[in-house]
Design a protein around this motif. Sequence first.
Motif, mmCIF file in Angstrom:
data_model
loop_
_atom_site.group_PDB
_atom_site.id
_atom_site.type_symbol
_atom_site.label_atom_id
_atom_site.label_comp_id
_atom_site.label_asym_id
_atom_site.label_seq_id
_atom_site.Cartn_x
_atom_site.Cartn_y
_atom_site.Cartn_z
ATOM 1 N N ALA A 145 -5.409 5.395 5.348
ATOM 2 C CA ALA A 145 -4.528 6.557 5.410
ATOM 3 C C ALA A 145 -3.467 6.513 4.319
ATOM 4 O O ALA A 145 -2.485 7.256 4.382
ATOM 5 C CB ALA A 145 -3.848 6.618 6.785
ATOM 6 N N ALA A 146 -3.655 5.664 3.326
ATOM 7 C CA ALA A 146 -2.610 5.427 2.336
ATOM 8 C C ALA A 146 -2.773 6.328 1.125
ATOM 9 O O ALA A 146 -3.872 6.806 0.824
ATOM 10 C CB ALA A 146 -2.652 3.971 1.891
ATOM 11 N N PRO A 147 -1.662 6.571 0.396
ATOM 12 C CA PRO A 147 -1.790 7.258 -0.887
ATOM 13 C C PRO A 147 -2.639 6.426 -1.837
ATOM 14 O O PRO A 147 -2.443 5.215 -1.956
ATOM 15 C CB PRO A 147 -0.332 7.342 -1.374
ATOM 16 C CG PRO A 147 0.407 6.292 -0.613
ATOM 17 C CD PRO A 147 -0.271 6.194 0.700
ATOM 18 N N GLY A 148 -3.590 7.050 -2.484
ATOM 19 C CA GLY A 148 -4.489 6.343 -3.387
ATOM 20 C C GLY A 148 -5.866 6.095 -2.812
ATOM 21 O O GLY A 148 -6.791 5.773 -3.555
ATOM 22 N N TRP A 149 -6.028 6.246 -1.478
ATOM 23 C CA TRP A 149 -7.349 5.996 -0.892
ATOM 24 C C TRP A 149 -8.368 7.006 -1.389
ATOM 25 O O TRP A 149 -9.504 6.653 -1.713
ATOM 26 C CB TRP A 149 -7.256 6.010 0.630
ATOM 27 C CG TRP A 149 -8.605 5.975 1.307
ATOM 28 C CD1 TRP A 149 -9.158 6.921 2.095
ATOM 29 C CD2 TRP A 149 -9.585 4.931 1.219
ATOM 30 N NE1 TRP A 149 -10.407 6.539 2.511
ATOM 31 C CE2 TRP A 149 -10.706 5.323 1.979
ATOM 32 C CE3 TRP A 149 -9.633 3.706 0.556
ATOM 33 C CZ2 TRP A 149 -11.833 4.527 2.107
ATOM 34 C CZ3 TRP A 149 -10.771 2.931 0.688
ATOM 35 C CH2 TRP A 149 -11.847 3.333 1.451
ATOM 36 N N ILE B 109 0.836 -1.204 0.000
ATOM 37 C CA ILE B 109 0.000 0.000 0.000
ATOM 38 C C ILE B 109 0.868 1.250 0.000
ATOM 39 O O ILE B 109 0.608 2.207 -0.741
ATOM 40 C CB ILE B 109 -0.945 -0.031 1.222
ATOM 41 C CG1 ILE B 109 -1.976 -1.149 1.048
ATOM 42 C CG2 ILE B 109 -1.646 1.312 1.410
ATOM 43 C CD1 ILE B 109 -2.805 -1.426 2.276
ATOM 44 N N SER B 110 1.925 1.255 0.799
ATOM 45 C CA SER B 110 2.807 2.428 0.866
ATOM 46 C C SER B 110 3.551 2.663 -0.438
ATOM 47 O O SER B 110 3.978 3.783 -0.723
ATOM 48 C CB SER B 110 3.814 2.262 2.013
ATOM 49 O OG SER B 110 4.764 1.247 1.718
ATOM 50 N N LEU C 120 -2.477 0.742 -4.274
ATOM 51 C CA LEU C 120 -3.890 1.123 -4.373
ATOM 52 C C LEU C 120 -4.131 2.038 -5.575
ATOM 53 O O LEU C 120 -5.098 1.858 -6.320
ATOM 54 C CB LEU C 120 -4.341 1.822 -3.083
ATOM 55 C CG LEU C 120 -4.571 0.941 -1.859
ATOM 56 C CD1 LEU C 120 -4.946 1.799 -0.657
ATOM 57 C CD2 LEU C 120 -5.646 -0.097 -2.118
ATOM 58 N N SER C 121 -3.260 3.033 -5.757
ATOM 59 C CA SER C 121 -3.421 3.948 -6.896
ATOM 60 C C SER C 121 -3.312 3.203 -8.216
ATOM 61 O O SER C 121 -4.107 3.413 -9.145
ATOM 62 C CB SER C 121 -2.356 5.042 -6.840
ATOM 63 O OG SER C 121 -2.485 5.835 -5.690
ATOM 64 N N ARG D 119 -9.438 -8.893 -7.101
ATOM 65 C CA ARG D 119 -9.086 -9.574 -5.853
ATOM 66 C C ARG D 119 -8.028 -8.798 -5.071
ATOM 67 O O ARG D 119 -8.144 -8.633 -3.846
ATOM 68 C CB ARG D 119 -8.572 -10.979 -6.148
ATOM 69 C CG ARG D 119 -9.611 -11.927 -6.679
ATOM 70 C CD ARG D 119 -9.012 -13.316 -6.810
ATOM 71 N NE ARG D 119 -9.919 -14.220 -7.524
ATOM 72 C CZ ARG D 119 -9.627 -15.476 -7.801
ATOM 73 N NH1 ARG D 119 -8.463 -15.979 -7.439
ATOM 74 N NH2 ARG D 119 -10.491 -16.243 -8.438
ATOM 75 N N SER D 120 -6.992 -8.345 -5.774
ATOM 76 C CA SER D 120 -5.911 -7.630 -5.079
ATOM 77 C C SER D 120 -6.419 -6.342 -4.460
ATOM 78 O O SER D 120 -6.104 -6.026 -3.307
ATOM 79 C CB SER D 120 -4.766 -7.332 -6.059
ATOM 80 O OG SER D 120 -4.183 -8.527 -6.527
ATOM 81 N N LEU D 121 -7.202 -5.593 -5.216
ATOM 82 C CA LEU D 121 -7.712 -4.330 -4.694
ATOM 83 C C LEU D 121 -8.649 -4.566 -3.517
ATOM 84 O O LEU D 121 -8.549 -3.888 -2.477
ATOM 85 C CB LEU D 121 -8.434 -3.577 -5.815
ATOM 86 C CG LEU D 121 -8.936 -2.172 -5.489
ATOM 87 C CD1 LEU D 121 -7.829 -1.302 -4.913
ATOM 88 C CD2 LEU D 121 -9.534 -1.521 -6.739
ATOM 89 N N GLY D 122 -9.551 -5.518 -3.639
ATOM 90 C CA GLY D 122 -10.468 -5.803 -2.541
ATOM 91 C C GLY D 122 -9.750 -6.241 -1.287
ATOM 92 O O GLY D 122 -10.083 -5.809 -0.178
ATOM 93 N N ASN D 123 -8.728 -7.085 -1.429
ATOM 94 C CA ASN D 123 -8.011 -7.569 -0.257
ATOM 95 C C ASN D 123 -7.134 -6.494 0.366
ATOM 96 O O ASN D 123 -6.988 -6.442 1.587
ATOM 97 C CB ASN D 123 -7.170 -8.791 -0.635
ATOM 98 C CG ASN D 123 -8.020 -10.036 -0.819
ATOM 99 O OD1 ASN D 123 -9.124 -10.122 -0.301
ATOM 100 N ND2 ASN D 123 -7.514 -10.991 -1.565
ATOM 101 N N LEU D 124 -6.546 -5.621 -0.442
ATOM 102 C CA LEU D 124 -5.748 -4.531 0.130
ATOM 103 C C LEU D 124 -6.632 -3.562 0.907
ATOM 104 O O LEU D 124 -6.199 -2.987 1.915
ATOM 105 C CB LEU D 124 -4.988 -3.790 -0.972
ATOM 106 C CG LEU D 124 -3.761 -4.504 -1.536
ATOM 107 C CD1 LEU D 124 -3.135 -3.677 -2.650
ATOM 108 C CD2 LEU D 124 -2.734 -4.782 -0.450
ATOM 109 N N LEU D 125 -7.863 -3.373 0.462
ATOM 110 C CA LEU D 125 -8.777 -2.483 1.175
ATOM 111 C C LEU D 125 -9.159 -3.032 2.544
ATOM 112 O O LEU D 125 -9.654 -2.289 3.400
ATOM 113 C CB LEU D 125 -10.049 -2.264 0.345
ATOM 114 C CG LEU D 125 -9.886 -1.352 -0.871
ATOM 115 C CD1 LEU D 125 -11.147 -1.364 -1.719
ATOM 116 C CD2 LEU D 125 -9.570 0.073 -0.441
#
Length: 506
Positions: A320-324, A271-272, A276-277, A307-313
């Motif tokens: 609080a991450a860039p891209g949220w 995420i860092s 996410l972005s 799947r990756s996006l859903g699980n990272l969320l």
Amino acid sequence: MWSRRAGRRGPCGPEELRGQRREREAALRKARRQQQLVSKRLLREDGPAEAGAAPLENQEMQQLLRTAQRGAGEKEKEAALGSLRRGLQHPQAQRMFIRSEGSVRALIGLLTSSRAALQLEAARCLHELSHADDRAVAEACLPSTSYLLTYLSGHSADFIELCLYTLGNLAVESEAVRKQLLPQGVISAMAACIQSPHPAVLEALGYALSQLLQAEEAADEIIPRVLASPLLQPMLRLLRPTPERGAGVAVEFAWCLHYIVCSQVDNPLLISQGALSTLAELLLGLAGAVSEAADTGLELLACPVLRSLGNLLAEESALAAPGWEQLRDERILVAVFVLVKAFLRCQSGLVPECLWLLNNLTADDPALCTALLTLDLIAPLLQLLPLSQVVSVLVLTVLCNVAEKGPLYCQRLWPGPTLPSLLATLALSDPEVVGQSLELLQLLFLHWPEAAQNFIQQSGLQALEQHEGHTELQDRVRVLKETALRGSQPPPASCDPTPPPPLPAL
């Protein structure tokens, strides 16, 4: 594997309703955990006649090996290795070959030849062996791995591609191969390969890396090394398809990212680093490119991206991450529904993937719940309920995410098709679907008593009676009936209702 944000509901009131969600969804996650996509790739340019050649006898294979080693000329040696390669397309011949003393060693000797053409033909023979279903065949090729790794730093893109696919095939089959590859520096070699300008090399690299990442010991022994290597940033960059690379490279590395995310080794690091972005941009791009007229193959990329996006969320650090903020854009919701509509036509198995992402998007975000309402997306969501048990549970879970935000949301959620849709789910026998319907009704009745009145008027209490004898549901049915009866009582005469304020803005 699917991950979800911590749930927050229980059977009596909003706070207690929040408590049981996590336990129920843990079972759902377990039931829906996808099996890893272990497969092998075969690079073969033979025509049908060659591919259908008869199996060679052991003596014939040994003669071809001797000719390849000591033939009169280069052409004769190459022809002998070509014949051997075609013979090794048969499982019976593969098993005979590895059992013949010195055969694999002789083949590796040809792999290290100073003649490029002989090297390539020997590598093709090893590639045929790597594709065998018999694990013993893969393990017999184990001595070749150090040479295959060395050749990854060569100059021939075709040869590097062949070595990568061979290594990927060997790695997925045998733990012994993987245990040898790691100390030999396979991760460092891959980090060098990822700088290649050749799309075919990059796609082969993504395949080989994904095979390593699916190993049972990946979370402990492989993924930490990958995250500590220079692979991560180039991998995220290669997730974006370009006209030069096409979608193949992006698909392979999207699956790599999916396996890393599922391992939960260090998702905050992903995420860092801007995952996410990157995934949000990919999602928007997929929605823009998907066609309703033909099967474009985008589902191959959409599945790991969703799947990756859903699980990272599901990670706490995501908020609080860039891209949220980019994910809080209503265009993300529209993109999800565009993909749902497209996949309903030809890839209905991906609809739950879309809904799982929608679930995690709305779990803790009132703004996205507001967007679901203001964009009139509740009706399309309810239309998905009859698709399957999994889809029904996910749709109802998303609606619970909206309802738990409070009275304003319940007031907007209730009109229209919500009541008849919930009455239809109560007519089903599946306890998980019915249980999720009960949870949604409980939230609605608590936050918006008018919903309880409508429910009773539409014979809702009779719909609940059929579940009173079900062990898993009877307590929740009883509590819901009590809540409905309390909510259906008219307010005191002195009560002066005031119009509710508008929903929070996006």
